[in-house]
Design an enzyme around this catalytic site. Structure first.
Site, mmCIF file in Angstrom:
data_model
loop_
_atom_site.group_PDB
_atom_site.id
_atom_site.type_symbol
_atom_site.label_atom_id
_atom_site.label_comp_id
_atom_site.label_asym_id
_atom_site.label_seq_id
_atom_site.Cartn_x
_atom_site.Cartn_y
_atom_site.Cartn_z
ATOM 1 N N LYS A 1 0.959 -1.387 0.324
ATOM 2 C CA LYS A 1 0.199 0.406 -0.002
ATOM 3 C C LYS A 1 1.147 1.550 0.280
ATOM 4 O O LYS A 1 0.300 2.416 -0.834
ATOM 5 C CB LYS A 1 -1.120 -0.032 1.608
ATOM 6 C CG LYS A 1 -1.682 -1.386 1.048
ATOM 7 C CD LYS A 1 -3.033 -1.241 -0.019
ATOM 8 C CE LYS A 1 -4.098 -2.093 0.491
ATOM 9 N NZ LYS A 1 -3.630 -3.912 0.589
ATOM 10 N N GLY B 1 -10.118 -4.458 5.219
ATOM 11 C CA GLY B 1 -10.038 -4.265 7.143
ATOM 12 C C GLY B 1 -8.919 -4.575 7.735
ATOM 13 O O GLY B 1 -9.525 -3.649 8.881
ATOM 14 N N HIS C 1 -16.671 4.881 -1.859
ATOM 15 C CA HIS C 1 -16.020 4.277 -2.605
ATOM 16 C C HIS C 1 -16.194 4.307 -3.849
ATOM 17 O O HIS C 1 -16.703 3.857 -4.697
ATOM 18 C CB HIS C 1 -15.614 2.917 -1.870
ATOM 19 C CG HIS C 1 -15.128 1.937 -2.174
ATOM 20 N ND1 HIS C 1 -13.886 1.429 -1.097
ATOM 21 C CD2 HIS C 1 -14.614 1.750 -3.212
ATOM 22 C CE1 HIS C 1 -12.859 0.683 -2.058
ATOM 23 N NE2 HIS C 1 -13.926 0.715 -2.901
ATOM 24 N N ARG D 1 -6.217 -7.299 -10.463
ATOM 25 C CA ARG D 1 -6.581 -8.288 -11.101
ATOM 26 C C ARG D 1 -8.198 -8.284 -11.721
ATOM 27 O O ARG D 1 -8.392 -7.089 -11.357
ATOM 28 C CB ARG D 1 -6.401 -9.321 -9.847
ATOM 29 C CG ARG D 1 -7.348 -9.184 -8.618
ATOM 30 C CD ARG D 1 -7.394 -9.578 -7.296
ATOM 31 N NE ARG D 1 -8.180 -9.255 -6.505
ATOM 32 C CZ ARG D 1 -9.481 -8.441 -6.221
ATOM 33 N NH1 ARG D 1 -10.643 -8.556 -7.211
ATOM 34 N NH2 ARG D 1 -9.653 -7.839 -4.787
#
Length: 448
Positions: free
Chosen positions: A118, A167, A210, A293
């Site tokens: 990340k 999460g 989102h 992906r």
């Protein structure tokens, strides 16, 4: 490269069946791999060939790289499609596939590796001009650094695992006195879940949506996007309902984000399908991660664009050019996907077992991606997703009405599913308005 003639599908369930269908339409033979628990699965029954690669636990079958590569060699497969989950974002596996002379139907290993971290992903996107959530420039070296960054950007803040997902390794600190505990707890969870305790800090947005953008690139520098998906309806960071396009965005906002995203992917030299995920609030987009992906929710994009994304993945992996530019991608109507899982609709407790009756809804603008059939036993060893119910309508209102009708028609007897939950969501006036955030569903479930 010449066109592919045989593809091994390194996955199971509905996504394995989805890839099989695309291959069949392209005249490509398929090889299914399966655990002993999946010997009677639909993708195994329909594939041209099948190979058992191990016992039920995923680590001994669907995550067994050596077994999958051996299956590819003994069947003469020329390429491997990883689907989503399992090994789909494992850079080592992608490298092994290519080292064995096979085509990996996915991105380059180096891009999988970079975007899987990340912090490295955010650094890359920052360099390529993609907007980010304010926060630390990289991994936090100490709790003292966390305090310094939080003071600069303001509370609330979010501590996130660098190698995280789903999460895990995420903790919110709404005030200074909560930060140290959040930092230490997130590091502990990250170490336990991912074997990597690196964490970073970013501003916690209190009412974001989102939004993600689907992209596709070939090996010749051509990049296109297929618009946005709104995936804000989540429970514990797991998506339940997705829409294309977003009820919150204008066409101008979509185009502006698409231009920035395609420029970034072109700058990376990216290849194959990918999805960039953003938090959107007050008209501002902030990059959070990239999935290298095919996404679970890709059908809603296909419904509004009329493009078979799996077919395009296979073509790109075979070295073909896209053969079209951004102007060829058009958007029509609205699509919604409900993820149907084998779980209690109230408690979300898993509900594996034998499906005594399965009836899929139909009609104009309806698609059901599922590997279920009457008499099939849903095993307890894997993800609980058993069907994706997707509808398309000329408008969002029509799509909601169609989804409500389809949910009332769908029958899955013998196990509990989340169909009743989706019926409640589709009937809710707030959902109908489209004015929701990533926190909406948690509150909805709590009160329903």
């Amino acid at each position: 490269m010449k066109p592919l003639t045989k593809v091994l599908i390194a996955n199971r369930g509905e996504i394995a069946l989805r890839v099989h269908r695309a291959c069949q339409e392209m005249g490509i033979k398929t090889v299914a791999v399966h655990s002993t628990a999946d010997a009677s699965a639909m993708h195994v029954r329909l594939a041209d060939e099948s190979v058992c690669i191990g016992p039920p636990p995923a680590r001994e079958s669907y995550l067994n790289m050596a077994a999958i590569l051996s299956a590819a060699h003994i069947t003469g497969a020329e390429a491997i499609h990883p689907g989503y989950g399992f090994l789909s974002e494992n850079a080592d596996f992608a490298e092994m596939v290519e080292a064995h002379g096979l085509a990996f139907i996915g991105p380059k290993p180096e891009h999988i590796r970079t975007m899987g971290d990340k912090i490295a992903a955010k650094d890359t996107m920052r360099r390529l001009g993609v907007p980010l959530v304010p926060g630390s420039a990289g991994a936090l070296a100490s709790v003292e650094e966390a305090f310094a960054v939080a003071k600069e950007i303001g509370y609330p803040v979010l501590i996130k695992a660098a190698a995280g997902g789903g999460g895990r390794g995420m903790k919110v600190a709404r005030a200074e006195e909560q930060l140290e505990e959040a930092y230490r707890t997130a590091r502990g969870e990250a170490k336990a879940a991912f074997g990597n305790d690196e964490v970073y800090l970013e501003k916690y947005l209190d009412r974001p949506r989102h939004i993600e953008m689907q992209v596709l690139s070939d090996a010749h520098g051509n990049v296109v996007h297929f618009g946005e998906r709104d995936c804000s309806l989540q429970r514990r960071h797991q998506k339940l309902v997705e829409e294309a396009g977003s009820p919150a965005l204008t066409a101008a906002e979509r185009d502006a984000l698409g231009e920035r995203v395609t420029a970034a992917l072109r700058g990376m030299g990216y290849r194959n399908a990918g999805t960039l995920e953003f938090l959107w609030q007050d008209g501002q987009f902030c990059f959070i991660e990239m999935n290298t992906r095919l996404q679970v929710e890709h059908p809603v994009t296909e419904m509004v664009c009329g493009v078979d994304l799996v077919r395009e993945q296979i073509r790109v992996a075979a070295g073909e050019t896209l053969g079209y530019d951004q102007s060829a991608i058009t958007f029509s109507g609205h699509a919604i996907e409900c993820r149907i899982t084998a779980e209690d609709p109230d408690t979300f407790a898993p509900s594996p077992g034998k499906v005594t009756t399965f009836h899929a809804p139909g009609g104009l603008g309806v698609r059901v991606d599922s590997a279920l059939y009457s008499g099939y036993s849903v095993p307890p060893h894997y993800d609980s997703l058993v069907a994706k119910l997707v509808v398309h309508g000329a408008t969002r209102e029509q799509a909601i009405a169609r989804m409500r009708r389809c949910l009332s028609e769908m029958v899955v007897d013998g196990i509990k599913t989340t169909i009743p939950l989706h019926q409640r969501i589709m009937a809710d006036p707030e959902f109908a308005k489209g004015d929701y955030t990533i926190h909406w569903l948690e509150r909805f479930v709590a009160k329903s």
